[in-house]
Design an enzyme around this catalytic site. Sequence first.
Site, mmCIF file in Angstrom:
data_model
loop_
_atom_site.group_PDB
_atom_site.id
_atom_site.type_symbol
_atom_site.label_atom_id
_atom_site.label_comp_id
_atom_site.label_asym_id
_atom_site.label_seq_id
_atom_site.Cartn_x
_atom_site.Cartn_y
_atom_site.Cartn_z
ATOM 1 N N ARG A 183 9.257 18.675 56.282
ATOM 2 C CA ARG A 183 8.906 18.033 57.549
ATOM 3 C C ARG A 183 9.968 18.353 58.600
ATOM 4 N NH1 ARG A 183 12.784 15.011 58.088
ATOM 5 N NH2 ARG A 183 12.141 14.471 60.190
ATOM 6 N N GLY A 184 9.648 17.987 59.848
ATOM 7 C CA GLY A 184 10.533 18.332 60.959
ATOM 8 C C GLY A 184 10.083 19.683 61.503
ATOM 9 N N ALA A 185 10.005 19.773 62.830
ATOM 10 C CA ALA A 185 9.346 20.909 63.476
ATOM 11 C C ALA A 185 9.868 22.299 63.039
ATOM 12 C CB ALA A 185 9.431 20.727 64.993
ATOM 13 N N ASP A 200 9.094 17.650 68.781
ATOM 14 C CA ASP A 200 8.045 18.367 68.049
ATOM 15 C C ASP A 200 7.287 19.330 68.939
ATOM 16 O OD1 ASP A 200 8.465 15.741 66.396
ATOM 17 O OD2 ASP A 200 7.564 17.259 65.101
ATOM 18 N N ASN A 232 7.765 13.583 70.424
ATOM 19 C CA ASN A 232 8.686 13.416 69.289
ATOM 20 C C ASN A 232 8.249 12.179 68.519
ATOM 21 O OD1 ASN A 232 11.031 14.259 67.781
ATOM 22 N ND2 ASN A 232 12.066 12.452 68.554
ATOM 23 N N LYS A 233 8.948 11.878 67.462
ATOM 24 C CA LYS A 233 8.586 10.780 66.562
ATOM 25 C C LYS A 233 8.295 9.498 67.328
ATOM 26 C CE LYS A 233 8.088 10.890 63.045
ATOM 27 N NZ LYS A 233 6.687 11.107 62.577
HETATM 28 O O1 MRU Z 1 6.744 13.372 61.092
HETATM 29 P P1 MRU Z 1 8.021 14.161 61.012
HETATM 30 O O2 MRU Z 1 9.027 13.533 60.113
HETATM 31 O O3 MRU Z 1 7.779 15.611 60.707
HETATM 32 O O4 MRU Z 1 8.597 14.087 62.492
HETATM 33 C C1 MRU Z 1 9.770 14.781 62.789
HETATM 34 C C2 MRU Z 1 10.305 14.498 64.138
HETATM 35 O O5 MRU Z 1 9.714 13.804 64.929
HETATM 36 C C3 MRU Z 1 11.582 15.179 64.496
HETATM 37 O O6 MRU Z 1 12.287 14.421 65.423
HETATM 38 C C4 MRU Z 1 11.268 16.542 65.111
HETATM 39 O O7 MRU Z 1 10.388 17.276 64.313
HETATM 40 C C5 MRU Z 1 12.490 17.322 65.351
HETATM 41 S S1 MRU Z 1 13.158 17.990 63.869
HETATM 42 C C6 MRU Z 1 14.475 18.942 64.364
#
Ligand code: MRU
Length: 333
Positions: free
Chosen positions: A47-49, A232, A242-243
């Site tokens: 997970r994470g972009a 994201d 973002n989250k």
């Molecule tokens: O749902 P997730 O855990 O994939 O969400 C991730 C985020 O919102 C992060 O802040 C974002 O992807 C940046 S990761 C460098």
Amino acid sequence: MIEIKGVDFVDGKLKFIDQTKLPFEERYVITDDYERIAEAIKHLEIRGAPAIGVAAAFALSFSLKYAGQNPDQQINKAYERLASTRPTAVNLFWALKKIMNIYQNDPDKKKSYDKLIRHSINILEEDAVKCQKIAANGLEIFKKKSKVLTHCNTGALVTAGSGTALNIIKEAYNNDLIEHVYAGETRPLLQGSRLTAYELYNADIPFEIITDSAAAYLMKRNKIDLIITGADRIARNGDTANKIGTYSLAVLAKFHKIPLYIAAPTSTIDYGLETGMKIEIEIRDKKEVTQLNDIPVTRGEYPVYSPAFDITPADLITAIITEHKVHKPPFNF
Ligand code: MRU
């Protein structure tokens, strides 16, 4: 100190740490099965972009490995499958398009597999370099030794390198610019209390987990000097998905006159989007709210609305830190 990478390429396969098991168990998965990687992205093992983008590049490349007589059909099927895993992080589509483009323009499809793997390795290596540059650029935002709030998880787990927003915090700590870090727990999947806490603890950086709803109280009590989060998807005007909870923090930050910074590689910028209005926001399964580790915390029949991300308008963002520089408003990517 434990050196963790969210995704890596080892002996011809993708290696990733299953983030759903952290912080209790460090379980690695090694695979060259694109369907397994699609599942991992969908269920947030990866997970994470940036990590999603790197993993998707390898997954699409792997789809050719066992393609048999019909590589076109196989890679198209894999593309659709991978593109359907998660809608918001643009890095996924950025990486898939890059790899697909190379395949489509390759006159010798028999040799495509090796080329696609080489390009996936490039994406992975560039991601690691971008992390270092983001951290170096990010130092500029610290005017003094600071108390920082971050949201979700943006460290080494979410990249092929050392992370984005959390890597700035680590770099600042190494330069004696961090007094304390607050990690918002990040309901409902707890990326903050499980993953950011895990990374901060391993790096020996002083921190406390706070509930998401405690942020305003801390701001009022001068316990937060600045906020840094990841992204994201960033529209050309700087609007940032973002989250879920990032927008709330941005509104609170404006009220309390606290700067809010976004850190992300340029692969997170969606150059095709003028503003954030059209960013598709993923809606998560209600069980993530009605249950905790499969234990019900409310009645399963109650309805739930659970958007995974929100959009922070550009005018609430103090600056966006990429591998190139600290971009100040008005943003025009
Ligand atoms: O749902 P997730 O855990 O994939 O969400 C991730 C985020 O919102 C992060 O802040 C974002 O992807 C940046 S990761 C460098």
